[in-house]
Design a protein around this motif. Structure first.
Motif, PDB file in Angstrom:
ATOM      1  N   ASP A 197      -6.262  -7.773   4.997  1.00 29.55           N
ATOM      2  CA  ASP A 197      -7.681  -7.944   5.325  1.00 29.55           C
ATOM      3  C   ASP A 197      -7.998  -7.588   6.773  1.00 29.55           C
ATOM      4  OD1 ASP A 197      -8.126  -8.839   2.758  1.00 29.55           O
ATOM      5  OD2 ASP A 197      -7.825 -10.956   3.290  1.00 29.55           O
ATOM      6  N   ARG A 198      -6.967  -7.386   7.592  1.00 24.58           N
ATOM      7  CA  ARG A 198      -7.206  -7.162   9.022  1.00 24.58           C
ATOM      8  C   ARG A 198      -7.216  -5.687   9.400  1.00 24.58           C
ATOM      9  NH1 ARG A 198      -8.224 -11.731  11.042  1.00 24.58           N
ATOM     10  NH2 ARG A 198      -9.216 -10.444  12.628  1.00 24.58           N
ATOM     11  N   PHE A 199      -6.582  -4.838   8.576  1.00 25.96           N
ATOM     12  CA  PHE A 199      -6.376  -3.460   9.008  1.00 25.96           C
ATOM     13  C   PHE A 199      -6.898  -2.447   7.997  1.00 25.96           C
ATOM     14  CE2 PHE A 199      -2.896  -6.021  10.871  1.00 25.96           C
ATOM     15  CZ  PHE A 199      -3.307  -5.948  12.200  1.00 25.96           C
ATOM     16  N   GLY A 200      -7.414  -1.340   8.542  1.00 20.55           N
ATOM     17  CA  GLY A 200      -7.863  -0.232   7.718  1.00 20.55           C
ATOM     18  C   GLY A 200      -6.778   0.823   7.622  1.00 20.55           C
ATOM     19  N   PRO A 201      -7.163   2.101   7.562  1.00 15.73           N
ATOM     20  CA  PRO A 201      -6.182   3.183   7.408  1.00 15.73           C
ATOM     21  C   PRO A 201      -5.185   3.237   8.566  1.00 15.73           C
ATOM     22  CG  PRO A 201      -8.406   3.951   6.968  1.00 15.73           C
ATOM     23  CD  PRO A 201      -8.538   2.579   7.553  1.00 15.73           C
ATOM     24  N   LEU A 202      -4.041   3.859   8.290  1.00 18.77           N
ATOM     25  CA  LEU A 202      -2.950   3.923   9.255  1.00 18.77           C
ATOM     26  C   LEU A 202      -2.677   5.356   9.695  1.00 18.77           C
ATOM     27  CD1 LEU A 202      -0.231   1.655   7.547  1.00 18.77           C
ATOM     28  CD2 LEU A 202      -2.081   0.961   9.080  1.00 18.77           C
ATOM     29  N   LEU A 203      -2.238   5.486  10.954  1.00 17.85           N
ATOM     30  CA  LEU A 203      -1.674   6.741  11.436  1.00 17.85           C
ATOM     31  C   LEU A 203      -0.267   6.437  11.934  1.00 17.85           C
ATOM     32  CD1 LEU A 203      -2.222   9.778  11.925  1.00 17.85           C
ATOM     33  CD2 LEU A 203      -2.740   9.166  14.310  1.00 17.85           C
ATOM     34  N   LEU A 204       0.720   6.956  11.220  1.00 25.21           N
ATOM     35  CA  LEU A 204       2.122   6.753  11.567  1.00 25.21           C
ATOM     36  C   LEU A 204       2.616   7.983  12.319  1.00 25.21           C
ATOM     37  CD1 LEU A 204       3.279   5.470   8.054  1.00 25.21           C
ATOM     38  CD2 LEU A 204       2.348   4.123   9.956  1.00 25.21           C
ATOM     39  N   VAL A 205       3.175   7.787  13.505  1.00 25.51           N
ATOM     40  CA  VAL A 205       3.608   8.905  14.348  1.00 25.51           C
ATOM     41  C   VAL A 205       5.128   8.872  14.484  1.00 25.51           C
ATOM     42  CG1 VAL A 205       3.369  10.066  16.565  1.00 25.51           C
ATOM     43  CG2 VAL A 205       1.412   8.814  15.603  1.00 25.51           C
ATOM     44  N   ASP A 206       5.792   9.778  13.802  1.00 24.61           N
ATOM     45  CA  ASP A 206       7.250   9.926  13.843  1.00 24.61           C
ATOM     46  C   ASP A 206       7.966   8.597  13.621  1.00 24.61           C
ATOM     47  OD1 ASP A 206       8.805  12.261  13.853  1.00 24.61           O
ATOM     48  OD2 ASP A 206       9.693  11.764  15.781  1.00 24.61           O
ATOM     49  N   GLY A 207       7.535   7.886  12.609  1.00 25.80           N
ATOM     50  CA  GLY A 207       8.157   6.620  12.266  1.00 25.80           C
ATOM     51  C   GLY A 207       7.465   6.005  11.065  1.00 25.80           C
ATOM     52  N   GLY A 208       7.995   4.885  10.614  1.00 24.73           N
ATOM     53  CA  GLY A 208       7.383   4.159   9.516  1.00 24.73           C
ATOM     54  C   GLY A 208       7.969   4.446   8.152  1.00 24.73           C
ATOM     55  N   VAL A 209       8.627   5.601   8.012  1.00 23.05           N
ATOM     56  CA  VAL A 209       9.232   5.996   6.738  1.00 23.05           C
ATOM     57  C   VAL A 209      10.741   6.025   6.910  1.00 23.05           C
ATOM     58  CG1 VAL A 209       9.434   7.817   5.005  1.00 23.05           C
ATOM     59  CG2 VAL A 209       7.212   7.343   6.071  1.00 23.05           C
ATOM     60  N   GLY A 210      11.450   5.229   6.122  1.00 19.83           N
ATOM     61  CA  GLY A 210      12.899   5.213   6.187  1.00 19.83           C
ATOM     62  C   GLY A 210      13.491   6.320   5.337  1.00 19.83           C
ATOM     63  N   PHE A 211      14.757   6.578   5.531  1.00 24.10           N
ATOM     64  CA  PHE A 211      15.469   7.558   4.715  1.00 24.10           C
ATOM     65  C   PHE A 211      16.917   7.089   4.578  1.00 24.10           C
ATOM     66  CE2 PHE A 211      14.826   9.104   9.062  1.00 24.10           C
ATOM     67  CZ  PHE A 211      16.127   9.104   9.550  1.00 24.10           C
ATOM     68  N   PRO A 212      17.636   7.566   3.575  1.00 20.23           N
ATOM     69  CA  PRO A 212      19.004   7.081   3.353  1.00 20.23           C
ATOM     70  C   PRO A 212      19.876   7.224   4.596  1.00 20.23           C
ATOM     71  CG  PRO A 212      18.278   8.396   1.503  1.00 20.23           C
ATOM     72  CD  PRO A 212      17.219   8.542   2.565  1.00 20.23           C
ATOM     73  N   ALA A 213      20.593   6.160   4.926  1.00 17.15           N
ATOM     74  CA  ALA A 213      21.478   6.160   6.096  1.00 17.15           C
ATOM     75  C   ALA A 213      22.929   6.053   5.629  1.00 17.15           C
ATOM     76  CB  ALA A 213      21.129   4.984   7.006  1.00 17.15           C
ATOM     77  N   PRO A 214      23.878   6.473   6.470  1.00 20.72           N
ATOM     78  CA  PRO A 214      25.296   6.353   6.103  1.00 20.72           C
ATOM     79  C   PRO A 214      25.662   4.918   5.746  1.00 20.72           C
ATOM     80  CG  PRO A 214      25.039   7.687   8.075  1.00 20.72           C
ATOM     81  CD  PRO A 214      23.680   7.097   7.791  1.00 20.72           C
ATOM     82  N   ILE A 251      -3.065  13.732  17.529  1.00 23.74           N
ATOM     83  CA  ILE A 251      -3.234  12.319  17.232  1.00 23.74           C
ATOM     84  C   ILE A 251      -4.680  11.891  17.455  1.00 23.74           C
ATOM     85  CG2 ILE A 251      -2.635   9.991  18.015  1.00 23.74           C
ATOM     86  CD1 ILE A 251       0.188  11.080  18.602  1.00 23.74           C
ATOM     87  N   ALA A 252      -5.251  12.281  18.603  1.00 27.75           N
ATOM     88  CA  ALA A 252      -6.620  11.893  18.917  1.00 27.75           C
ATOM     89  C   ALA A 252      -7.601  12.435  17.885  1.00 27.75           C
ATOM     90  CB  ALA A 252      -6.991  12.383  20.314  1.00 27.75           C
ATOM     91  N   LYS A 253      -7.423  13.679  17.481  1.00 24.84           N
ATOM     92  CA  LYS A 253      -8.312  14.281  16.476  1.00 24.84           C
ATOM     93  C   LYS A 253      -8.292  13.474  15.188  1.00 24.84           C
ATOM     94  CE  LYS A 253      -6.905  17.758  14.050  1.00 24.84           C
ATOM     95  NZ  LYS A 253      -6.427  19.118  13.632  1.00 24.84           N
ATOM     96  N   ARG A 254      -7.107  13.101  14.760  1.00 21.76           N
ATOM     97  CA  ARG A 254      -6.988  12.369  13.501  1.00 21.76           C
ATOM     98  C   ARG A 254      -7.472  10.931  13.636  1.00 21.76           C
ATOM     99  NH1 ARG A 254      -4.378  14.941   9.410  1.00 21.76           N
ATOM    100  NH2 ARG A 254      -3.580  17.013   9.954  1.00 21.76           N
ATOM    101  N   LEU A 255      -7.255  10.302  14.783  1.00 21.44           N
ATOM    102  CA  LEU A 255      -7.753   8.949  14.978  1.00 21.44           C
ATOM    103  C   LEU A 255      -9.276   8.908  14.962  1.00 21.44           C
ATOM    104  CD1 LEU A 255      -5.373   7.456  17.707  1.00 21.44           C
ATOM    105  CD2 LEU A 255      -5.462   6.890  15.270  1.00 21.44           C
ATOM    106  N   VAL A 256      -9.916   9.859  15.600  1.00 21.24           N
ATOM    107  CA  VAL A 256     -11.383   9.900  15.603  1.00 21.24           C
ATOM    108  C   VAL A 256     -11.900  10.085  14.184  1.00 21.24           C
ATOM    109  CG1 VAL A 256     -13.393  11.234  16.340  1.00 21.24           C
ATOM    110  CG2 VAL A 256     -11.584  10.692  17.984  1.00 21.24           C
ATOM    111  N   ALA A 257     -11.263  10.964  13.434  1.00 25.11           N
ATOM    112  CA  ALA A 257     -11.711  11.244  12.061  1.00 25.11           C
ATOM    113  C   ALA A 257     -11.571  10.006  11.183  1.00 25.11           C
ATOM    114  CB  ALA A 257     -10.923  12.405  11.476  1.00 25.11           C
ATOM    115  N   VAL A 258     -10.410   9.372  11.225  1.00 20.70           N
ATOM    116  CA  VAL A 258     -10.194   8.227  10.341  1.00 20.70           C
ATOM    117  C   VAL A 258     -10.985   7.010  10.789  1.00 20.70           C
ATOM    118  CG1 VAL A 258      -8.134   7.264  11.464  1.00 20.70           C
ATOM    119  CG2 VAL A 258      -8.412   7.041   9.004  1.00 20.70           C
TER     120      VAL A 258
END
Length: 301
Positions: free
Chosen positions: A117-134, A285-292
């Protein structure tokens, strides 16, 4: 440097420090922006300049860093999500756009899941998504493999601010045109203590706890449970400006983002740092933040 103001808000254990770059017009949308694991709020300074007052940008020093270094534990990704929720509540903000770089992107994703309820859309910058690790490495070993050089810095001392500047200017990620007054201000905010033994504001125990927490199942699964859409801007190059970035087409394919609300977008000619602090990355980043930020959020009046 774009002018900003320092603010503090109550959180568990004390006060969280944050920087606020006000918008040029009253009633402009608000973006809350979260920094990386050994960074601080001023890492968003270049983006603030590119925003040029079109939104209000608020960036906290996360618990254990910068002017929030004095906040006690417990640390961890979940603790940061609670702090960010407390920040928005204290400032009377509702359904704000949430952005995060590196570790901050994982915090943003989990915050959106835990506090829908506190947050709207997200912009993730080179992070936030994990991937398989050794699988043969422990979480602590994995963290060292990824951010070992950054961790090493936290135990070092520097004779003065010029020495710290020279240390960072020698970093491969900031070579050439990667240095700017905004980058200088960002790294100087991280330095504390007295000459000739100045040191990083980052608390090692906070960084270690947060780093291990990045491999927690709840944190890694957050992007698969997002209640809002998100964009992932991923840098083509890595932390040391190496050709292999944190993400590439193969790793993103393994992450199966087609099953999520995350849209991946490559940012060419930038590395893990300059995707945020360099001109080209900050402009994107700024362009996308303004748009969203100017897109109506379902559920808002």
């Amino acid at each position: 440097m774009t002018p900003y103001e320092e603010i503090r808000v109550p959180v568990a254990g004390g006060e969280l420090a944050a920087l606020r770059w006000p918008a040029g017009e009253p009633g402009a949308p608000v973006v809350v922006a979260l920094h990386g694991i050994t960074a601080n709020a001023l890492s968003w300074g270049t983006v603030a300049g590119m925003l040029a007052g079109r939104v209000t940008l608020i960036a906290p020093d996360l618990r254990g860093r910068g002017a929030s270094a004095g906040l006690p534990g417990p640390y961890g990704i979940a603790a940061h999500t609670d702090d960010v929720a407390a920040l928005t509540e204290a400032l009377g903000l509702d359904r704000v756009v949430l952005a995060g770089h590196s570790m901050g992107a994982f915090v943003a994703a989990l915050a959106a899941v835990r506090h829908p309820d506190r947050f709207g859309p997200l912009l993730l910058v080179d992070g936030g998504v994990g991937f398989p690790a050794p699988t043969h490495l422990s979480p602590d070993e994995l963290m060292t493999a990824v951010i070992g050089p950054a961790m090493d810095r936290l135990s070092m001392t520097f004779a003065d601010r010029a020495a710290y500047r020279a240390f960072w200017q020698a970093h491969p990620a900031f070579a050439g045109d990667g240095w700017s007054p905004e980058v200088d201000a960002y790294i100087q905010r991280d330095l504390t203590g007295e000459e000739p033994a100045m040191h990083s504001t980052c608390r090692i125990e906070a960084v270690r706890t947060d780093g291990v927490g990045l491999f927690d199942d709840e944190v890694l699964s957050a992007v698969r449970k997002l209640p809002v859409p998100a964009t992932l801007l991923w840098a083509a190059r890595g932390l040391m400006d190496e050709e292999q970035g944190l993400y590439d087409e193969k790793r993103l394919a393994v992450a199966r983002l087609g099953d999520t609300r995350v849209e991946p977008v490559a940012v060419p000619d930038v590395n893990h740092y300059t995707v945020l602090t360099g001109g080209a990355g900050a402009r994107e980043i700024a362009k996308r933040l303004v748009a969203v930020a100017n897109t109506p959020v379902p559920g808002n009046a």
